[in-house]
Write a protein that holds these residues in place. Structure first.
Motif, PDB file in Angstrom:
ATOM      1  N   ASP A   1       0.839  -1.206   0.000  1.00  0.00           N
ATOM      2  CA  ASP A   1       0.000   0.000   0.000  1.00  0.00           C
ATOM      3  C   ASP A   1       0.871   1.253   0.000  1.00  0.00           C
ATOM      4  O   ASP A   1       1.917   1.297   0.654  1.00  0.00           O
ATOM      5  CB  ASP A   1      -0.916   0.032   1.239  1.00  0.00           C
TER       6      ASP A   1
ATOM      7  N   GLU B   1       0.809   5.833  -0.864  1.00  0.00           N
ATOM      8  CA  GLU B   1      -0.005   7.014  -1.175  1.00  0.00           C
ATOM      9  C   GLU B   1       0.495   7.635  -2.481  1.00  0.00           C
ATOM     10  O   GLU B   1       1.685   7.891  -2.643  1.00  0.00           O
ATOM     11  CB  GLU B   1       0.083   8.023  -0.029  1.00  0.00           C
TER      12      GLU B   1
ATOM     13  N   LEU C   1      -3.775   9.953  -2.420  1.00  0.00           N
ATOM     14  CA  LEU C   1      -4.781   8.877  -2.316  1.00  0.00           C
ATOM     15  C   LEU C   1      -4.162   7.583  -1.799  1.00  0.00           C
ATOM     16  O   LEU C   1      -3.021   7.249  -2.155  1.00  0.00           O
ATOM     17  CB  LEU C   1      -5.397   8.612  -3.691  1.00  0.00           C
ATOM     18  N   HIS C   2      -4.921   6.857  -0.975  1.00  0.00           N
ATOM     19  CA  HIS C   2      -4.440   5.576  -0.442  1.00  0.00           C
ATOM     20  C   HIS C   2      -4.715   4.486  -1.478  1.00  0.00           C
ATOM     21  O   HIS C   2      -5.864   4.162  -1.777  1.00  0.00           O
ATOM     22  CB  HIS C   2      -5.157   5.258   0.886  1.00  0.00           C
ATOM     23  N   VAL C   3      -3.637   3.916  -2.010  1.00  0.00           N
ATOM     24  CA  VAL C   3      -3.755   2.851  -3.017  1.00  0.00           C
ATOM     25  C   VAL C   3      -3.381   1.530  -2.357  1.00  0.00           C
ATOM     26  O   VAL C   3      -2.350   1.430  -1.689  1.00  0.00           O
ATOM     27  CB  VAL C   3      -2.832   3.143  -4.223  1.00  0.00           C
ATOM     28  N   SER C   4      -4.226   0.511  -2.522  1.00  0.00           N
ATOM     29  CA  SER C   4      -3.978  -0.837  -1.981  1.00  0.00           C
ATOM     30  C   SER C   4      -3.873  -1.806  -3.163  1.00  0.00           C
ATOM     31  O   SER C   4      -4.855  -2.465  -3.526  1.00  0.00           O
ATOM     32  CB  SER C   4      -5.127  -1.272  -1.068  1.00  0.00           C
TER      33      SER C   4
ATOM     34  N   ASP D   1      -6.904  -4.394  -4.541  1.00  0.00           N
ATOM     35  CA  ASP D   1      -7.645  -4.020  -5.746  1.00  0.00           C
ATOM     36  C   ASP D   1      -7.530  -5.066  -6.843  1.00  0.00           C
ATOM     37  O   ASP D   1      -8.505  -5.337  -7.552  1.00  0.00           O
ATOM     38  CB  ASP D   1      -7.173  -2.645  -6.234  1.00  0.00           C
TER      39      ASP D   1
ATOM     40  N   HIS E   1      -9.702   4.617  -5.418  1.00  0.00           N
ATOM     41  CA  HIS E   1      -8.758   5.202  -4.450  1.00  0.00           C
ATOM     42  C   HIS E   1      -9.321   6.461  -3.801  1.00  0.00           C
ATOM     43  O   HIS E   1      -9.047   6.742  -2.637  1.00  0.00           O
ATOM     44  CB  HIS E   1      -7.412   5.478  -5.126  1.00  0.00           C
TER      45      HIS E   1
ATOM     46  N   ARG F   1     -11.862   5.122  -1.281  1.00  0.00           N
ATOM     47  CA  ARG F   1     -11.153   4.539  -0.133  1.00  0.00           C
ATOM     48  C   ARG F   1     -10.590   5.648   0.763  1.00  0.00           C
ATOM     49  O   ARG F   1     -10.769   5.625   1.989  1.00  0.00           O
ATOM     50  CB  ARG F   1     -10.025   3.637  -0.630  1.00  0.00           C
ATOM     51  N   THR F   2      -9.953   6.634   0.141  1.00  0.00           N
ATOM     52  CA  THR F   2      -9.301   7.695   0.903  1.00  0.00           C
ATOM     53  C   THR F   2     -10.340   8.535   1.655  1.00  0.00           C
ATOM     54  O   THR F   2     -10.133   8.902   2.819  1.00  0.00           O
ATOM     55  CB  THR F   2      -8.461   8.578  -0.050  1.00  0.00           C
TER      56      THR F   2
END
Ligand code: GDP
Length: 312
Positions: free
Chosen positions: A36, A38, A42-45, A49, A97, A100-101
């Motif tokens: 994960d 940023e 934005l928080h990207v996983s 995903d 994202h 999620r964020t």
């Protein structure tokens, strides 16, 4: 109940196969969040995903990640504004994202956000991040320590690795349901994922390894290494730099303290004896998943094998 430990693309293929033969409500998927990162606030996983998009039928099958037929207009405009755009985020993908964020900023935990995304995309499988807490996989080279995504994507895995750092692992608690789903499962499947930075991270979360040793579930893994090499990704390079034998046997040794059965590719049949010397039952089959049929066939093989040894 079946619980699985998963990274990204390799895991998603097996989970797609499993989802064709197991009622989705019976499947719990614990996903690596060490990747994960940023980007653009934005928080990207990435692994979460990949799994969600694959199971929801949205994934770009050719790449194995991202959303099919996505466009990259937002990223092109960010480039005009002078931002770094080496991590590719499509326009529709960005919506995930942003969503999620926004939820994380409103105080929801990553596991709650993941559940919300699954529900909205119609998924019935239970997908749980390994932790809701900060956990970042970092790569130490001779000159610097960088986030795993920077090593993998920006630098195309060219650096010589001295150490993998699981930053945050001292404090990261398993997300709600992680330990319970391992303890209550009949079968735990370790997917074919990078053993160091996808499965190794999950194993580094407090209590996970111990739960795997203590659960009564049959624990079965599929080797991500076939014939001494990877299907894709940097797992082979990483293992070599860290002095781990680049073979299915090398992977088996990493899981030897908790694993019951190891599924290796038929090209690795000569390693069966050595794996079994570790106290693990070793079986072979074609483990390369090129087509949907391959995914279903391997999933069936894994399940049948686990059930056979469960009864034994
Ligand atoms: P990760 O899941 O995020 O760790 O990344 P990938 O899924 O891209 O790849 C991780 C590992 O999965 C690599 O070591 C690959 O060799 C392995 N892998 C990918 N596809 C397959 C496959 O079809 N069969 C097997 N046995 N391994 C695979």
């Amino acid at each position: 109940m079946i619980t699985t430990l998963a990274g990204g693309v390799g895991a998603a293929k097996l989970l797609d196969g499993l989802s064709s033969i197991v009622p989705p409500e019976k499947l719990t998927i614990i996903v690596n969040t060490g990747d994960d990162c940023e980007f653009h606030g934005l928080h990207v996983s990435p692994d979460i995903d990949i799994i969600i998009y694959t199971l929801a039928g949205l994934v770009d099958e050719e790449k194995g990640w991202g959303i099919k037929n996505d466009t990259f207009n937002c990223l092109e405009m960010l480039k005009v504004y002078g931002h770094e755009t080496w991590f590719k985020l499509g326009d529709r993908d960005l919506a995930t994202h942003i969503h999620r964020t926004m939820m994380l900023r409103s105080g929801y935990r990553l596991s709650e956000v993941t559940k919300d995304i699954c529900t909205r995309l119609g998924l019935k499988q239970r997908i749980i991040p390994m932790t809701d807490d900060y956990f970042a996989t970092k790569i130490r080279t001779d000159n610097e320590t960088m986030h795993f995504q920077e090593y993998l994507v920006r630098r195309s895995s060219v650096d010589v690795i001295r150490e993998i750092v699981y930053d945050g692992s001292e404090n990261a608690k398993p997300a709600p349901g992680v330990i319970e789903s391992i303890m209550e499962a009949e079968i735990v499947i370790v997917c074919p994922s990078n053993p160091l930075v996808s499965i190794g991270t999950i194993l580094a979360v407090k209590g996970v390894r111990q739960a795997l040793r203590e659960t009564k579930a049959k624990k079965i893994a599929v080797s991500p290494i076939i014939g001494g090499t990877v299907v894709k990704g940097p797992a082979d390079k990483m293992m070599r730099y860290l002095g781990i034998e680049v073979s299915a046997l090398g992977v088996a040794k990493l899981y030897a303290d908790f694993l019951d059965v190891f599924v290796m590719d038929e090209v690795d049949a000569s390693l069966v004896h050595d794996v079994e010397k570790l106290g693990i039952k070793a079986v072979t089959t074609n483990t390369l998943m090129k087509t949907k049929d391959d995914r279903v066939r391997l999933a069936k093989f894994v399940l049948d094998t686990a059930l056979t040894y469960r009864k034994a």
